[in-house]
Scaffold this motif. Structure first.
Motif, PDB file in Angstrom:
ATOM      1  N   GLY A 127       0.763  -1.239   0.000  1.00 15.37           N
ATOM      2  CA  GLY A 127       0.000   0.000   0.000  1.00 15.37           C
ATOM      3  C   GLY A 127       0.792   1.286   0.000  1.00 15.37           C
ATOM      4  N   TYR A 128       2.087   1.214  -0.181  1.00 13.44           N
ATOM      5  CA  TYR A 128       2.901   2.437  -0.225  1.00 13.44           C
ATOM      6  C   TYR A 128       2.809   3.109  -1.597  1.00 13.44           C
ATOM      7  N   ASN A 129       3.036   4.417  -1.601  1.00 13.69           N
ATOM      8  CA  ASN A 129       3.222   5.152  -2.854  1.00 13.69           C
ATOM      9  C   ASN A 129       4.692   5.011  -3.235  1.00 13.69           C
ATOM     10  N   VAL A 130       4.961   4.286  -4.312  1.00 10.83           N
ATOM     11  CA  VAL A 130       6.342   3.936  -4.653  1.00 10.83           C
ATOM     12  C   VAL A 130       6.757   4.594  -5.962  1.00 10.83           C
ATOM     13  N   TYR A 131       7.839   5.345  -5.873  1.00 11.51           N
ATOM     14  CA  TYR A 131       8.446   5.981  -7.043  1.00 11.51           C
ATOM     15  C   TYR A 131       9.719   5.222  -7.386  1.00 11.51           C
ATOM     16  N   GLY A 132       9.730   4.575  -8.546  1.00 10.86           N
ATOM     17  CA  GLY A 132      10.903   3.820  -8.954  1.00 10.86           C
ATOM     18  C   GLY A 132      11.822   4.655  -9.827  1.00 10.86           C
ATOM     19  N   GLN A 133      13.120   4.559  -9.565  1.00 11.39           N
ATOM     20  CA  GLN A 133      14.098   5.298 -10.358  1.00 11.39           C
ATOM     21  C   GLN A 133      15.202   4.354 -10.832  1.00 11.39           C
ATOM     22  N   ASP A 134      15.504   4.430 -12.111  1.00 12.98           N
ATOM     23  CA  ASP A 134      16.570   3.603 -12.680  1.00 12.98           C
ATOM     24  C   ASP A 134      16.987   4.224 -14.005  1.00 12.98           C
ATOM     25  N   LYS A 135      18.266   4.079 -14.338  1.00 14.51           N
ATOM     26  CA  LYS A 135      18.736   4.565 -15.632  1.00 14.51           C
ATOM     27  C   LYS A 135      18.068   3.818 -16.776  1.00 14.51           C
ATOM     28  N   ASN A 136      17.655   2.598 -16.496  1.00 16.68           N
ATOM     29  CA  ASN A 136      16.945   1.786 -17.486  1.00 16.68           C
ATOM     30  C   ASN A 136      15.460   2.140 -17.426  1.00 16.68           C
ATOM     31  N   THR A 137      15.006   2.933 -18.385  1.00 17.74           N
ATOM     32  CA  THR A 137      13.612   3.395 -18.353  1.00 17.74           C
ATOM     33  C   THR A 137      12.623   2.253 -18.569  1.00 17.74           C
ATOM     34  N   VAL A 138      13.095   1.162 -19.163  1.00 17.42           N
ATOM     35  CA  VAL A 138      12.215  -0.005 -19.333  1.00 17.42           C
ATOM     36  C   VAL A 138      11.775  -0.522 -17.964  1.00 17.42           C
ATOM     37  N   GLN A 139      12.713  -0.564 -17.022  1.00 21.75           N
ATOM     38  CA  GLN A 139      12.384  -1.026 -15.670  1.00 21.75           C
ATOM     39  C   GLN A 139      11.414  -0.074 -14.983  1.00 21.75           C
ATOM     40  N   GLN A 140      11.596   1.210 -15.208  1.00 21.87           N
ATOM     41  CA  GLN A 140      10.669   2.187 -14.627  1.00 21.87           C
ATOM     42  C   GLN A 140       9.258   1.982 -15.172  1.00 21.87           C
ATOM     43  N   LYS A 141       9.158   1.756 -16.473  1.00 25.18           N
ATOM     44  CA  LYS A 141       7.843   1.537 -17.084  1.00 25.18           C
ATOM     45  C   LYS A 141       7.208   0.254 -16.572  1.00 25.18           C
ATOM     46  N   LYS A 142       8.023  -0.780 -16.378  1.00 28.31           N
ATOM     47  CA  LYS A 142       7.498  -2.040 -15.835  1.00 28.31           C
ATOM     48  C   LYS A 142       6.919  -1.832 -14.446  1.00 28.31           C
ATOM     49  N   LEU A 143       7.605  -1.015 -13.641  1.00 29.93           N
ATOM     50  CA  LEU A 143       7.115  -0.782 -12.284  1.00 29.93           C
ATOM     51  C   LEU A 143       5.807   0.000 -12.307  1.00 29.93           C
ATOM     52  N   ILE A 144       5.680   0.920 -13.225  1.00 30.51           N
ATOM     53  CA  ILE A 144       4.430   1.671 -13.360  1.00 30.51           C
ATOM     54  C   ILE A 144       3.278   0.716 -13.679  1.00 30.51           C
ATOM     55  N   GLU A 145       3.549  -0.259 -14.543  1.00 28.38           N
ATOM     56  CA  GLU A 145       2.537  -1.270 -14.875  1.00 28.38           C
ATOM     57  C   GLU A 145       2.140  -2.087 -13.646  1.00 28.38           C
ATOM     58  N   GLU A 146       3.069  -2.175 -12.673  1.00 24.16           N
ATOM     59  CA  GLU A 146       2.802  -2.942 -11.448  1.00 24.16           C
ATOM     60  C   GLU A 146       2.150  -2.074 -10.361  1.00 24.16           C
ATOM     61  N   GLY A 147       1.958  -0.787 -10.661  1.00 27.10           N
ATOM     62  CA  GLY A 147       1.331   0.091  -9.681  1.00 27.10           C
ATOM     63  C   GLY A 147       2.228   1.181  -9.142  1.00 27.10           C
ATOM     64  N   GLY A 148       3.461   1.253  -9.645  1.00 29.13           N
ATOM     65  CA  GLY A 148       4.342   2.348  -9.268  1.00 29.13           C
ATOM     66  C   GLY A 148       3.830   3.662  -9.825  1.00 29.13           C
ATOM     67  N   LEU A 149       4.303   4.761  -9.272  1.00 31.96           N
ATOM     68  CA  LEU A 149       3.783   6.070  -9.649  1.00 31.96           C
ATOM     69  C   LEU A 149       4.557   6.675 -10.808  1.00 31.96           C
ATOM     70  N   ASP A 150       3.837   7.188 -11.760  1.00 29.64           N
ATOM     71  CA  ASP A 150       4.411   7.808 -12.956  1.00 29.64           C
ATOM     72  C   ASP A 150       4.363   9.323 -12.782  1.00 29.64           C
ATOM     73  N   ALA A 151       5.322   9.826 -12.044  1.00 26.72           N
ATOM     74  CA  ALA A 151       5.348  11.270 -11.793  1.00 26.72           C
ATOM     75  C   ALA A 151       6.755  11.668 -11.380  1.00 26.72           C
TER      76      ALA A 151
END
Length: 295
Positions: free
Chosen positions: A24-48
């Motif tokens: 239930g946390y608001n999770v912001y994922g950061q990585d140089k690999n933007t593919v991983q960031q997009k994958k996390l957004i698909e899993e419920g990570g925040l796109d902001a």
């Protein structure tokens, strides 16, 4: 605790982020690999854009000390962007002295620092079943407890002396690296004696010569699958840290040194980004034998 940034979305960091999202946390994922960031957004990570000033915690799961230092105190470092008493959890494998240095620097910025190396692999990470080896102030540990509970099955506490957790991780990495190299040596030795890799695993996994690493990594060789769950290039760094600590303690670690040379040889042969089971390719090449191919 509500807003968390996970910096470093490799197999371990991504799993930590997944577990936090499920909790239930608001999770912001950061990585140089933007593919991983997009994958996390698909899993419920925040796109902001990451609201650093509103974060309650930052979890750093990157490759090495240089990346960790740059993330916290580099030109674009987070230390000056975070509010006071934000929790900084460093899961990167680092030396105890580096952990102490970062903790002091964070304390000077009025940030909480937790030395929190991890073990368990990508599968346990995605399941929220990691093991943590933590050291830091009581305030940091109290603040981190909900996060640790959401992402682990075991938390080993090593007190308020920062760096003790990293020292324990170095001991673990010493054994893990040696066990992978020993597994590769044994399975290729078996092949030279006419023992099929499948039979090797069937027998050794039921005998005294087995290890967790053997049972986990030997199937990669049997399947001819070297897609990286944990890459070769991790080991020159991790075993290098182990040997640096040993040197500073006047401790001889010849078996670790021998294992390190095999990983260096594998990296230098172009296998650095493959699964660490690919260290077997060095033994196979030297013995003039063929390893199983992927089907």
């Amino acid at each position: 605790m509500k807003n968390i940034s996970v910096i470093g979305l490799g197999s371990m960091g991504f799993g930590i982020a997944q577990s936090l999202i499920r909790s239930g946390y608001n999770v912001y994922g950061q990585d140089k690999n933007t593919v991983q960031q997009k994958k996390l957004i698909e899993e419920g990570g925040l796109d902001a854009e990451v609201p650093f000033g509103d974060l309650d915690a930052v979890i750093i799961v990157v490759l090495n000390e240089a990346q960790t230092r740059d993330i916290i105190f580099g030109e674009e470092g987070i230390a000056d962007k975070l509010k006071k008493h934000t929790l900084v959890i460093v899961c990167t494998t680092v030396s105890p002295n580096f952990a102490k240095e970062m903790a002091t620097a964070c304390e000077n910025k009025e940030l909480l620092y937790l030395d929190a190396p991890i073990s368990g692999g990508s599968i346990k990470s995605s399941q929220g079943k990691l093991s943590y080896m933590v050291s830091g102030s009581n305030n940091a540990l109290i603040a981190a407890k909900p996060i640790l509970d959401s992402t682990s099955e075991t938390v080993f506490e090593f007190g308020e002396v920062v760096g003790s957790g990293s020292a324990m991780k170095a001991v673990n990495q010493m054994l893990a690296g040696v066990h992978i190299a020993a597994m590769a040596e044994a399975i290729t030795f078996g092949i030279t004696q006419g023992i099929e890799p499948e039979k090797f695993l069937e027998v050794i996994s039921k005998c005294a010569g087995s290890s967790w690493m053997l049972e986990n990594r030997a199937p990669h060789i049997i399947d001819g699958d070297y897609s990286p769950k944990s890459s070769i290039n991790i080991w020159p760094k991790d075993l290098g840290i182990v040997l640096d600590i040993a040197k500073n303690s006047n401790f001889s670690a010849p078996i670790t040194s021998a294992a390190l040379q095999q990983f260096i040889a594998a990296s230098g042969s172009g296998f650095g980004h493959e699964d660490d089971a690919a260290v077997a390719k060095i033994y196979a090449r030297n013995a003039g034998i063929e390893l199983p191919k992927s089907s």
